[in-house]
Design an enzyme around this catalytic site. Structure first.
Site, PDB file in Angstrom:
ATOM      1  N   LYS A  41      42.886  37.204  35.927  1.00 56.22           N
ATOM      2  CA  LYS A  41      43.031  37.328  34.482  1.00 56.22           C
ATOM      3  C   LYS A  41      42.077  36.394  33.732  1.00 56.22           C
ATOM      4  O   LYS A  41      41.584  36.741  32.651  1.00 56.22           O
ATOM      5  CB  LYS A  41      44.485  37.069  34.070  1.00 56.22           C
ATOM      6  CG  LYS A  41      45.455  38.154  34.527  1.00 56.22           C
ATOM      7  CD  LYS A  41      45.099  39.520  33.954  1.00 56.22           C
ATOM      8  CE  LYS A  41      46.175  40.553  34.261  1.00 56.22           C
ATOM      9  NZ  LYS A  41      45.862  41.889  33.691  1.00 56.22           N
ATOM     10  N   TYR A  86      46.429  35.712  40.760  1.00 47.64           N
ATOM     11  CA  TYR A  86      46.656  36.459  39.522  1.00 47.64           C
ATOM     12  C   TYR A  86      45.967  35.761  38.352  1.00 47.64           C
ATOM     13  O   TYR A  86      45.271  36.397  37.554  1.00 47.64           O
ATOM     14  CB  TYR A  86      48.154  36.592  39.275  1.00 47.64           C
ATOM     15  CG  TYR A  86      48.507  37.357  38.020  1.00 47.64           C
ATOM     16  CD1 TYR A  86      48.189  38.706  37.901  1.00 47.64           C
ATOM     17  CD2 TYR A  86      49.187  36.741  36.972  1.00 47.64           C
ATOM     18  CE1 TYR A  86      48.522  39.414  36.755  1.00 47.64           C
ATOM     19  CE2 TYR A  86      49.526  37.448  35.829  1.00 47.64           C
ATOM     20  CZ  TYR A  86      49.192  38.783  35.724  1.00 47.64           C
ATOM     21  OH  TYR A  86      49.513  39.486  34.587  1.00 47.64           O
ATOM     22  N   SER A 106      45.538  41.572  29.206  1.00 43.41           N
ATOM     23  CA  SER A 106      45.381  40.343  29.982  1.00 43.41           C
ATOM     24  C   SER A 106      46.762  39.756  30.244  1.00 43.41           C
ATOM     25  O   SER A 106      47.705  40.473  30.580  1.00 43.41           O
ATOM     26  CB  SER A 106      44.472  39.378  29.217  1.00 43.41           C
ATOM     27  OG  SER A 106      44.283  38.174  29.917  1.00 43.41           O
ATOM     28  N   ASP A 137      43.344  56.353  39.691  1.00 36.00           N
ATOM     29  CA  ASP A 137      43.568  55.159  40.507  1.00 36.00           C
ATOM     30  C   ASP A 137      42.361  54.262  40.276  1.00 36.00           C
ATOM     31  O   ASP A 137      41.229  54.652  40.574  1.00 36.00           O
ATOM     32  CB  ASP A 137      43.686  55.560  41.982  1.00 36.00           C
ATOM     33  CG  ASP A 137      43.953  54.376  42.911  1.00 36.00           C
ATOM     34  OD1 ASP A 137      43.728  53.218  42.498  1.00 36.00           O
ATOM     35  OD2 ASP A 137      44.363  54.618  44.060  1.00 36.00           O
ATOM     36  N   ASN A 171      45.355  48.959  31.212  1.00 34.00           N
ATOM     37  CA  ASN A 171      46.664  48.335  31.408  1.00 34.00           C
ATOM     38  C   ASN A 171      47.026  48.141  32.874  1.00 34.00           C
ATOM     39  O   ASN A 171      47.772  47.223  33.213  1.00 34.00           O
ATOM     40  CB  ASN A 171      47.733  49.197  30.726  1.00 34.00           C
ATOM     41  CG  ASN A 171      49.125  48.868  31.203  1.00 34.00           C
ATOM     42  OD1 ASN A 171      49.712  47.838  30.851  1.00 34.00           O
ATOM     43  ND2 ASN A 171      49.683  49.745  32.050  1.00 34.00           N
TER      44      ASN A 171
END
Length: 275
Positions: free
Chosen positions: A149, A145, A131, A53, A80
């Protein structure tokens, strides 16, 4: 010598598909996820399924130790694991903002920091960070988000210069929308639980229609993205960025190859229906 890859977020989506693809190519795979029972069917002689995790640093260390104990070394890490908050920034609780960065950025940093001493001792390695097109250009309703990124892109680029001195290569894989991934499920659940601000209702309704149109343009599959992840992990080049789906190339080109004015005009035109 058989190489070993550790992949985060393998219960679904790109992570699961990548674990299967690397294993099929003859690699040893440490397939990690928050709930290992969700990926029990991945287990094989060359695939170790174990808990990791990214918000739990003890689990990161344990997964690395388990992978090294099983296969002797880790040559590549594919960061990922991630998800996207969808909704209005003003309506998003601060705790959710922190969680978005913990998963998409700080988790990547913690996994990377944990594996670097091992890679340095081995004389090299590869870090592949997944990404997004949303780390290159922006879209309405996903500001957090995008922020996570964009930060991942800056971190990875800067880190690549540091780690080149240690023969460790850093790669960024930038996918756009993919029809077959389960990525959107958590984003949808998060949006459903967000607060509503009536002043934005018209904007939100129009933006939702725009996103519905964008989803109709998605032509890529998980397999397409995984091929790019695999290439980034194995091509032995110093290339940093890999655009993984064709749907985002026009916006990536506008951002990276055109002027600021032309790029902003393009986005304002594309999303003017949400105003």
């Amino acid at each position: 010598m058989t190489k070993t890859v550790l992949i985060t977020g393998c219960s679904t989506g790109f992570g699961r598909a990548a674990a299967l693809h690397f294993a099929q190519q003859g690699w040893n795979v440490v397939a990690t996820m928050r709930r290992p029972e969700a990926g029990a069917d991945l287990a094989a002689d060359n695939v170790l399924v174990t808990r990791l995790d990214v918000q739990d640093r003890d689990s990161i260390a344990a997964a690395l130790d388990a992978g090294i104990a099983r296969f002797g070394r880790i040559d590549v890490v594919v960061n990922n694991a991630g998800y996207g908050l969808f909704g209005l920034f003003e309506a998003t609780p601060r705790a959710k903002v922190i969680e978005q960065f913990e998963v998409n950025l700080f988790g990547v940093m913690d996994v990377t920091r944990a594996v670097l001493p091992h890679m340095r001792a081995n004389g090299g390695g590869v870090i592949v960070n997944v990404s997004s097109g949303a780390g290159v250009f922006t879209l309405p309703m996903i500001s957090l988000y995008c922020a996570s990124k964009f930060a991942l892109e800056g971190f990875s680029e800067s880190l690549s210069f540091e780690l080149a001195s240690q023969n460790i290569r850093v790669k960024l894989v930038e996918p756009g929308g993919v029809l077959s991934t389960d990525f959107g499920r958590r984003s949808t659940q998060e949006a459903a639980g967000a607060a509503s601000i009536p002043d934005y209702d018209r904007f939100v309704e129009r933006t939702a229609a725009l996103f519905a149109g964008l989803r109709g343009e998605r032509l890529a599959s998980e397999a397409d993205v995984v091929e790019v992840i695999y290439r980034a992990a194995s091509d032995d080049s110093d290339r940093l960025r890999y655009v993984a789906t064709e749907d985002i190339r026009p916006l990536v080109a506008a951002r990276r190859e055109g002027s600021e004015e032309a790029y902003m005009a393009l986005l304002r035109q594309r999303f003017s229906g949400a105003a």
